[in-house]
Design a protein around this motif. Structure first.
Motif, PDB file in Angstrom:
ATOM      1  N   SER A 177      12.985  -0.057 -28.257  1.00 62.47           N
ATOM      2  CA  SER A 177      13.339   0.749 -27.090  1.00 62.47           C
ATOM      3  C   SER A 177      12.944   2.198 -27.330  1.00 62.47           C
ATOM      4  O   SER A 177      12.865   2.659 -28.476  1.00 62.47           O
ATOM      5  N   SER A 178      12.684   2.908 -26.240  1.00 63.13           N
ATOM      6  CA  SER A 178      12.344   4.325 -26.323  1.00 63.13           C
ATOM      7  C   SER A 178      11.088   4.496 -27.189  1.00 63.13           C
ATOM      8  O   SER A 178      10.059   3.902 -26.913  1.00 63.13           O
ATOM      9  N   MET A 179      11.161   5.259 -28.272  1.00 64.29           N
ATOM     10  CA  MET A 179      10.006   5.376 -29.169  1.00 64.29           C
ATOM     11  C   MET A 179       9.680   4.040 -29.820  1.00 64.29           C
ATOM     12  O   MET A 179       8.524   3.758 -30.153  1.00 64.29           O
ATOM     13  N   GLY A 180      10.702   3.185 -30.001  1.00 63.87           N
ATOM     14  CA  GLY A 180      10.462   1.851 -30.539  1.00 63.87           C
ATOM     15  C   GLY A 180       9.611   1.010 -29.606  1.00 63.87           C
ATOM     16  O   GLY A 180       8.850   0.145 -30.048  1.00 63.87           O
ATOM     17  N   GLY A 181       9.730   1.244 -28.303  1.00 64.09           N
ATOM     18  CA  GLY A 181       8.866   0.576 -27.344  1.00 64.09           C
ATOM     19  C   GLY A 181       7.437   1.072 -27.450  1.00 64.09           C
ATOM     20  O   GLY A 181       6.477   0.302 -27.343  1.00 64.09           O
ATOM     21  N   LEU A 182       7.295   2.370 -27.683  1.00 68.52           N
ATOM     22  CA  LEU A 182       5.968   2.974 -27.790  1.00 68.52           C
ATOM     23  C   LEU A 182       5.213   2.424 -28.999  1.00 68.52           C
ATOM     24  O   LEU A 182       4.048   2.023 -28.889  1.00 68.52           O
ATOM     25  N   ILE A 183       5.882   2.361 -30.159  1.00 67.38           N
ATOM     26  CA  ILE A 183       5.191   1.874 -31.356  1.00 67.38           C
ATOM     27  C   ILE A 183       4.937   0.367 -31.260  1.00 67.38           C
ATOM     28  O   ILE A 183       3.965  -0.139 -31.826  1.00 67.38           O
ATOM     29  N   SER A 184       5.764  -0.357 -30.505  1.00 65.95           N
ATOM     30  CA  SER A 184       5.529  -1.797 -30.318  1.00 65.95           C
ATOM     31  C   SER A 184       4.245  -2.035 -29.534  1.00 65.95           C
ATOM     32  O   SER A 184       3.419  -2.886 -29.901  1.00 65.95           O
TER      33      SER A 184
END
Length: 287
Positions: A177-184
């Motif tokens: 989610s959030s930045m975790g979504g971006l790196i995914s």
């Protein structure tokens, strides 16, 4: 006596049945030559111990918030294992292994899509000069590529050795989610032969005036990749819609391989993501 014993066992059997928390394995520290060491915790599906099958794997960022004990900075967990156990019991998804990867003090730097960051003074991106005046991270700490090398070259081989996993990209997924979504999403571009699907909740497209979104428009994952995106319309999520709309338009019609959803009023928080995590889990693992 035997009949009485059997009756008593039948009564207490539900209490003895394995619950979602029983699949949690002991935490371990994953060392790395690329990034700082961090805690990792695996969850195994309910039938893992009684079967000989192999399982797909979902790697989850911000691992402190994935299970039951959230970190102090969020105060709320996603309880992803509980949502997944329920979906498995209902026959809606295939069983899978969860790998929760803790973040570090350099969370923003490690989750930044490194190739998307415009060089200082880039003519192609007028925002590049003052880009990092607006972000709480130094250019020198950008480590998105190093973090992905850790996942691909160090953590995934360890998980594949230790557990019965399905190892191809079709069965190797990410969620964040959030930045975790971006790196995914970034991982699917950088490592298409390793990761085949990602669920990206409340993706941080607006960061740095949208430099990551502009890069992704020109570097979309291949047509075989499966991506789920969503966002709310409350709090910080209220700024995501125009960026996500442009990404969706650039992707074109990919049918069920590309899903983008908006949740009216949902905020940018673990509580909101926990409330809808069954939807991306069904996208990734649905029967």
């Amino acid at each position: 006596m035997n009949r009485l014993l059997l009756a008593l066992l039948a009564l207490i059997a539900p209490a003895l049945a394995a619950g979602p928390a029983d699949g949690l394995q002991p935490k371990f520290t994953a060392a790395s030559k690329y990034v700082s060491a961090r805690t990792v915790q695996v969850w195994l599906p309910p039938d893992y111990a009684t079967s000989k099958r192999r399982y797909p794997v979902i790697y989850l960022h911000d691992g402190q918030n994935v299970y039951d004990d959230p970190s102090p900075w969020s105060g709320k967990s996603w309880a992803v294992h509980r949502a997944l156990a329920k979906l498995i019991a209902e026959g809606k998804v295939h069983p899978a292994i969860l790998v929760a990867v803790w973040n570090t003090d350099n969370r923003l730097g490690e989750y930044m899509p490194q190739a998307a960051v415009p060089p200082l003074g880039a003519k192609s991106d007028p925002a590049s000069d003052d880009l990092f005046k607006k972000l709480p991270v130094e250019r020198a700490k950008i480590a998105g590529d190093a973090y992905l090398k850790f996942l691909v070259d160090e953590l995934k081989p360890r998980i594949d050795r230790q557990y019965r996993t399905l190892r191809g990209p079709r069965d190797t997924m990410l969620m964040g989610s959030s930045m975790g979504g971006l790196i995914s999403a970034y991982a699917l571009v950088r490592y298409p032969r390793v990761f085949g699907a990602a669920a990206c909740l409340s993706t941080s497209w607006p960061i740095g005036d949208g430099f990551a979104e502009r890069w992704f428009e020109a570097h979309l994952p291949g047509p075989s990749a499966r991506l789920y995106f969503d966002y709310g319309t409350g709090t910080n999520d209220g700024t995501i819609a125009p960026f996500q709309t442009r990404i969706d338009a650039a992707a074109g019609n990919r049918g069920g391989r590309w899903v983008s959803r908006a949740f009216r009023g949902a905020e940018h928080s673990e509580r909101a993501w926990a409330a809808r995590v069954d939807i991306p889990l069904t996208f990734l693992l649905g029967r």
